[in-house]
Motif scaffolding. Structure first.
Motif, PDB file in Angstrom:
ATOM      1  N   GLN A   9       0.810  -1.221   0.000  1.00  0.00           N
ATOM      2  CA  GLN A   9       0.000   0.000   0.000  1.00  0.00           C
ATOM      3  C   GLN A   9       0.843   1.271   0.000  1.00  0.00           C
ATOM      4  O   GLN A   9       0.299   2.373  -0.142  1.00  0.00           O
ATOM      5  N   LEU A  10       2.151   1.132   0.168  1.00  0.00           N
ATOM      6  CA  LEU A  10       3.003   2.311   0.360  1.00  0.00           C
ATOM      7  C   LEU A  10       3.923   2.542  -0.827  1.00  0.00           C
ATOM      8  O   LEU A  10       4.678   1.646  -1.215  1.00  0.00           O
ATOM      9  N   LYS A  11       3.887   3.764  -1.355  1.00  0.00           N
ATOM     10  CA  LYS A  11       4.805   4.143  -2.422  1.00  0.00           C
ATOM     11  C   LYS A  11       6.024   4.833  -1.831  1.00  0.00           C
ATOM     12  O   LYS A  11       5.911   5.617  -0.888  1.00  0.00           O
ATOM     13  N   CYS A  12       7.171   4.549  -2.412  1.00  0.00           N
ATOM     14  CA  CYS A  12       8.430   5.138  -1.962  1.00  0.00           C
ATOM     15  C   CYS A  12       8.447   6.636  -2.260  1.00  0.00           C
ATOM     16  O   CYS A  12       8.103   7.059  -3.372  1.00  0.00           O
ATOM     17  N   THR A  13       8.840   7.424  -1.274  1.00  0.00           N
ATOM     18  CA  THR A  13       8.930   8.873  -1.458  1.00  0.00           C
ATOM     19  C   THR A  13       9.915   9.222  -2.567  1.00  0.00           C
ATOM     20  O   THR A  13       9.742  10.228  -3.263  1.00  0.00           O
ATOM     21  N   ALA A  14      10.938   8.384  -2.756  1.00  0.00           N
ATOM     22  CA  ALA A  14      11.981   8.680  -3.746  1.00  0.00           C
ATOM     23  C   ALA A  14      11.642   8.131  -5.131  1.00  0.00           C
ATOM     24  O   ALA A  14      11.547   8.883  -6.098  1.00  0.00           O
ATOM     25  N   CYS A  15      11.459   6.827  -5.241  1.00  0.00           N
ATOM     26  CA  CYS A  15      11.294   6.206  -6.563  1.00  0.00           C
ATOM     27  C   CYS A  15       9.839   5.999  -6.968  1.00  0.00           C
ATOM     28  O   CYS A  15       9.565   5.623  -8.116  1.00  0.00           O
ATOM     29  N   LYS A  16       8.903   6.190  -6.038  1.00  0.00           N
ATOM     30  CA  LYS A  16       7.455   6.122  -6.291  1.00  0.00           C
ATOM     31  C   LYS A  16       6.948   4.704  -6.527  1.00  0.00           C
ATOM     32  O   LYS A  16       5.785   4.516  -6.870  1.00  0.00           O
ATOM     33  N   ARG A  17       7.797   3.692  -6.339  1.00  0.00           N
ATOM     34  CA  ARG A  17       7.324   2.308  -6.470  1.00  0.00           C
ATOM     35  C   ARG A  17       6.828   1.801  -5.116  1.00  0.00           C
ATOM     36  O   ARG A  17       7.235   2.293  -4.067  1.00  0.00           O
ATOM     37  N   ARG A  18       5.992   0.788  -5.144  1.00  0.00           N
ATOM     38  CA  ARG A  18       5.431   0.245  -3.906  1.00  0.00           C
ATOM     39  C   ARG A  18       6.448  -0.650  -3.187  1.00  0.00           C
ATOM     40  O   ARG A  18       7.457  -1.050  -3.752  1.00  0.00           O
ATOM     41  N   GLY A  19       6.128  -0.969  -1.936  1.00  0.00           N
ATOM     42  CA  GLY A  19       7.003  -1.809  -1.129  1.00  0.00           C
ATOM     43  C   GLY A  19       7.886  -1.019  -0.174  1.00  0.00           C
ATOM     44  O   GLY A  19       8.828  -1.559   0.386  1.00  0.00           O
ATOM     45  N   ALA A  20       7.553   0.257   0.028  1.00  0.00           N
ATOM     46  CA  ALA A  20       8.408   1.145   0.838  1.00  0.00           C
ATOM     47  C   ALA A  20       8.030   1.035   2.309  1.00  0.00           C
ATOM     48  O   ALA A  20       7.098   1.692   2.771  1.00  0.00           O
ATOM     49  N   THR A  21       8.740   0.220   3.063  1.00  0.00           N
ATOM     50  CA  THR A  21       8.397  -0.030   4.467  1.00  0.00           C
ATOM     51  C   THR A  21       9.415   0.555   5.441  1.00  0.00           C
ATOM     52  O   THR A  21       9.299   0.348   6.646  1.00  0.00           O
ATOM     53  N   VAL A  22      10.414   1.295   4.939  1.00  0.00           N
ATOM     54  CA  VAL A  22      11.396   1.940   5.819  1.00  0.00           C
ATOM     55  C   VAL A  22      10.923   3.377   6.038  1.00  0.00           C
ATOM     56  O   VAL A  22      11.065   4.233   5.164  1.00  0.00           O
ATOM     57  N   GLY A  23      10.341   3.632   7.194  1.00  0.00           N
ATOM     58  CA  GLY A  23       9.771   4.940   7.476  1.00  0.00           C
ATOM     59  C   GLY A  23      10.674   5.779   8.358  1.00  0.00           C
ATOM     60  O   GLY A  23      11.446   5.257   9.161  1.00  0.00           O
ATOM     61  N   CYS A  24      10.578   7.091   8.204  1.00  0.00           N
ATOM     62  CA  CYS A  24      11.331   8.003   9.060  1.00  0.00           C
ATOM     63  C   CYS A  24      10.879   7.820  10.500  1.00  0.00           C
ATOM     64  O   CYS A  24       9.686   7.667  10.788  1.00  0.00           O
ATOM     65  N   GLY A  25      11.837   7.861  11.415  1.00  0.00           N
ATOM     66  CA  GLY A  25      11.546   7.637  12.827  1.00  0.00           C
ATOM     67  C   GLY A  25      10.837   8.775  13.520  1.00  0.00           C
ATOM     68  O   GLY A  25      10.413   8.633  14.673  1.00  0.00           O
ATOM     69  N   VAL A  26      10.691   9.923  12.869  1.00  0.00           N
ATOM     70  CA  VAL A  26       9.936  11.036  13.453  1.00  0.00           C
ATOM     71  C   VAL A  26       8.448  10.753  13.254  1.00  0.00           C
ATOM     72  O   VAL A  26       7.991  10.609  12.112  1.00  0.00           O
ATOM     73  N   PRO A  27       7.677  10.642  14.337  1.00  0.00           N
ATOM     74  CA  PRO A  27       6.274  10.203  14.224  1.00  0.00           C
ATOM     75  C   PRO A  27       5.424  11.039  13.277  1.00  0.00           C
ATOM     76  O   PRO A  27       4.506  10.516  12.645  1.00  0.00           O
ATOM     77  N   THR A  28       5.719  12.324  13.167  1.00  0.00           N
ATOM     78  CA  THR A  28       4.898  13.190  12.309  1.00  0.00           C
ATOM     79  C   THR A  28       5.345  13.192  10.852  1.00  0.00           C
ATOM     80  O   THR A  28       4.708  13.830  10.014  1.00  0.00           O
TER      81      THR A  28
END
Length: 222
Positions: A64-83
């Motif tokens: 369900q998640l698109k990568c902020t950089a490459c725009k492909r799905r499978g992006a599960t590494v999120g920034c540790g800042v909650p907001t």
């Protein structure tokens, strides 16, 4: 060949090996993941050489998640800042933030906007100091600060890569850069002064400017 269910790539030196044996999906199908793609997913915990938990949950979320950089799905590494809403594949995260492994083996990631650094470089034209957040795209670790002549436009961070852009909040560094005034005898130099940019009290180290710095400051000198 087999590909990672998170980044959709085969084996890579950066992501680590595809974990063997593969995980098994709801219908018993093999689900392959790279070691680091799994370990840096927020919900995954455990050790690559032992048991990893919640890997299949990460795979489902990644669909369900698109990568902020490459725009492909499978992006599960999120920034540790909650907001912060930025998510990346592991390889993209290494190019757009800082990936770390703590002494206890816990993994963490902060995007380029939120990871903290004490390193800074000064523009040779406007004399503003800029936080140095450049990262090694292969490791996700901070890159060495540059040597030699350097200007704002050489900064990767588009928020501050122009002399016309204001200094970043808190980016006040050696006071000699912010105090271009001519000084008298050493006896007249105070031990502390007020920064002309942030108005905080700072210690005076060496307020001498060279000819190039004086020319760049121009009317800012009084």
């Amino acid at each position: 060949g087999d590909v990672c269910a998170l980044c959709n790539q085969r084996d890579g030196d950066l992501e680590g090996d595809l974990l063997f044996p593969p995980f098994r999906g709801a219908r018993g199908e093999p689900v392959w993941v790279h070691e680091k793609c799994a370990l840096y997913s927020a919900e995954v915990h455990g050790a690559a050489d032992g048991d990893l938990h919640n890997v299949l949950a990460a795979v489902r979320r990644g669909r369900q998640l698109k990568c902020t950089a490459c725009k492909r799905r499978g992006a599960t590494v999120g920034c540790g800042v909650p907001t912060c809403s930025r998510n990346y594949h592991y390889r993209c995260a290494c190019k757009n933030g800082e990936v770390k492994v703590g002494d206890d083996g816990d993994t963490s990631f902060l995007c380029v906007e939120h990871y903290q650094t004490d390193d800074a470089v000064q523009c040779d034209r406007c004399l503003k100091w800029r936080y140095w957040r450049k990262l090694d795209g292969e490791t996700g670790r901070p890159a060495p600060t540059p040597t030699g002549e350097w200007f704002c436009e050489m900064l990767d961070d588009e928020r501050f890569n122009s002399c016309a852009k204001p200094a970043e909040d808190g980016a006040c560094f050696p006071p000699e850069a912010a105090m271009p005034d001519e000084l008298g005898d050493d006896a007249d130099v105070p031990s502390t002064a007020v920064c002309a940019f942030c108005e905080d009290a700072v210690g005076v180290q060496n307020a001498e400017l060279n000819a190039a710095e004086r020319a760049a400051l121009g009317p800012l000198q009084r």
